[in-house]
Design a protein around this motif. Structure first.
Motif, PDB file in Angstrom:
ATOM      1  N   ALA A  47     -22.954  52.749  28.819  1.00 13.06           N
ATOM      2  CA  ALA A  47     -21.531  52.413  28.927  1.00 13.06           C
ATOM      3  C   ALA A  47     -20.957  52.042  27.567  1.00 13.06           C
ATOM      4  N   GLY A  79     -23.845  43.083  26.337  1.00 10.87           N
ATOM      5  CA  GLY A  79     -23.855  43.165  27.787  1.00 10.87           C
ATOM      6  C   GLY A  79     -24.888  42.195  28.323  1.00 10.87           C
ATOM      7  N   GLU A 132     -29.939  46.225  36.041  1.00 10.61           N
ATOM      8  CA  GLU A 132     -28.543  46.221  35.611  1.00 10.61           C
ATOM      9  C   GLU A 132     -27.813  44.983  36.138  1.00 10.61           C
ATOM     10  N   HIS A 191     -24.013  44.272  35.799  1.00 11.27           N
ATOM     11  CA  HIS A 191     -23.030  44.966  36.620  1.00 11.27           C
ATOM     12  C   HIS A 191     -23.081  44.527  38.083  1.00 11.27           C
ATOM     13  N   CYS A 216     -14.456  46.137  33.992  1.00 11.03           N
ATOM     14  CA  CYS A 216     -15.690  46.413  33.249  1.00 11.03           C
ATOM     15  C   CYS A 216     -15.732  47.896  32.895  1.00 11.03           C
ATOM     16  N   CYS A 258     -17.963  49.853  33.421  1.00  9.84           N
ATOM     17  CA  CYS A 258     -18.643  50.628  34.461  1.00  9.84           C
ATOM     18  C   CYS A 258     -17.688  51.091  35.547  1.00  9.84           C
ATOM     19  N   GLN A 285     -16.089  48.818  37.662  1.00  9.67           N
ATOM     20  CA  GLN A 285     -15.874  47.716  38.598  1.00  9.67           C
ATOM     21  C   GLN A 285     -15.043  46.614  37.919  1.00  9.67           C
ATOM     22  N   CYS A 327     -17.583  42.036  36.836  1.00  7.95           N
ATOM     23  CA  CYS A 327     -19.027  42.114  36.599  1.00  7.95           C
ATOM     24  C   CYS A 327     -19.493  40.916  35.778  1.00  7.95           C
ATOM     25  N   GLU A 383     -21.309  40.701  33.175  1.00  8.61           N
ATOM     26  CA  GLU A 383     -21.263  40.803  31.722  1.00  8.61           C
ATOM     27  C   GLU A 383     -19.851  40.713  31.145  1.00  8.61           C
TER      28      GLU A 383
END
Length: 299
Positions: free
Chosen positions: A74, A130, A151, A154, A164, A166, A168, A171, A173
């Motif tokens: 990512a 992250g 992960e 996430h 995020c 990703c 979403q 998350c 992070e």
């Protein structure tokens, strides 16, 4: 990027660090890694009289270790990069190449050389740009069925929260990584460019604005870690990455936040700092390389 030439005793004979380069894009990042690998081979031949026995590389994101492919990152933006083949071509000479996920590789090093020595089951969590986790069981790190285990960054801990990369929102992070803490502290202090280390120093100095930023991050982190503890039941939780450099400024309130959330079904692990610092990934890549070299040596 961190790189080294290591001996069979796992002691680095040569070490170097290079910036990947901002704004280089996925192709530029791949090229930078390959160029550094080529330089390392040349340095090794000049200083030690021959090519390396093997090469190991630790990569972020989703990594198919068996195929030697970096599936997705990512932060760097690459997809399906065949690093084993590319490195084999760049290094030449039939040098075997081992490819691993950066945090699982770091867990390999922590288990053999660092805070996980003698621990049968530990979870290594890295709090950096992250957040990711790696589970080690009896010296073996668990990649998952598709190379996507760990992960943790996430896992959604704040539904509807900040977006995020990703896709979403909320998350772990984006609210509790070192990068997230740095962003939050820079905004609270009204001083662009501040980072997580600045936030930790401000917390230690008693700044109430920093304390609020820190508490929010620790609370989110405790929520995410309690989920991991519930699922995986590690004996020890090893905390590394840039945010962990705050030491007990982070670990003391984190232990307290986890204890406040735990119920009878939870057996909280011992929580300790990583033993190898930011060298863990590089040392682990060396271990991967030596494991690969010994695996291909005819008996």
């Amino acid at each position: 990027m961190k790189a080294a030439l290591t001996g069979p005793d796992n002691v680095p004979r040569f070490e170097t660090r290079r910036p990947t380069g901002s704004g280089v894009g996925p192709d530029g990042a791949v090229a930078a890694i390959l160029d550094l690998a080529g330089e390392l081979r040349a340095i090794g031949e000049e200083r030690f009289g021959g090519p390396p026995a093997a090469a190991g590389v630790a990569l972020p994101g989703i990594v198919d270790e068996a195929a030697g492919v970096a599936v997705y990152s990512a932060n760097l933006g690459w997809r399906d990069v065949p690093f084993r083949r590319l490195l084999s071509e760049r290094l030449g000479g039939g040098i075997p190449v081992a490819v691993g996920h950066d945090l699982r590789v770091a867990a390999l090093a922590e288990g053999r050389l660092g805070a996980g020595v003698g621990v049968d089951r530990f979870l290594l969590v890295a709090l950096g740009t992250g957040i990711a986790a790696a589970l080690s069981i009896d010296g073996r790190t668990e990649p998952g069925a598709h190379g996507r285990a760990g992960e943790l960054g996430h896992v959604v801990v704040r539904p509807g929260g900040p977006p995020c990369s990703c896709g979403q929102r909320g998350c772990l992070e984006v609210v509790a990584s070192a990068a997230a803490v740095g962003r939050a502290w820079a905004a609270a202090a009204g001083a662009p460019g501040l980072d997580a280390a600045d936030a930790a120093r401000a917390v230690a100095a008693g700044d109430p604005r920093a304390a609020v930023v820190w508490e929010r991050a620790v609370d989110a982190l405790a929520d995410g870690l309690l989920a991991a503890i519930s699922l995986l039941d590690p004996r020890t939780l090893i905390v590394g990455g840039g945010l962990a450099e705050a030491g007990e400024t982070l670990l003391t309130p984190l232990r307290a936040a986890l204890a406040a959330r735990a119920v009878v079904l939870h057996q909280l692990p011992e929580i300790v700092p990583a033993g190898l610092g930011d060298a863990a990934g590089c040392l682990g890549a060396g271990l991967l390389a030596w494991d690969r070299a010994l695996a291909v040596v005819p008996s």
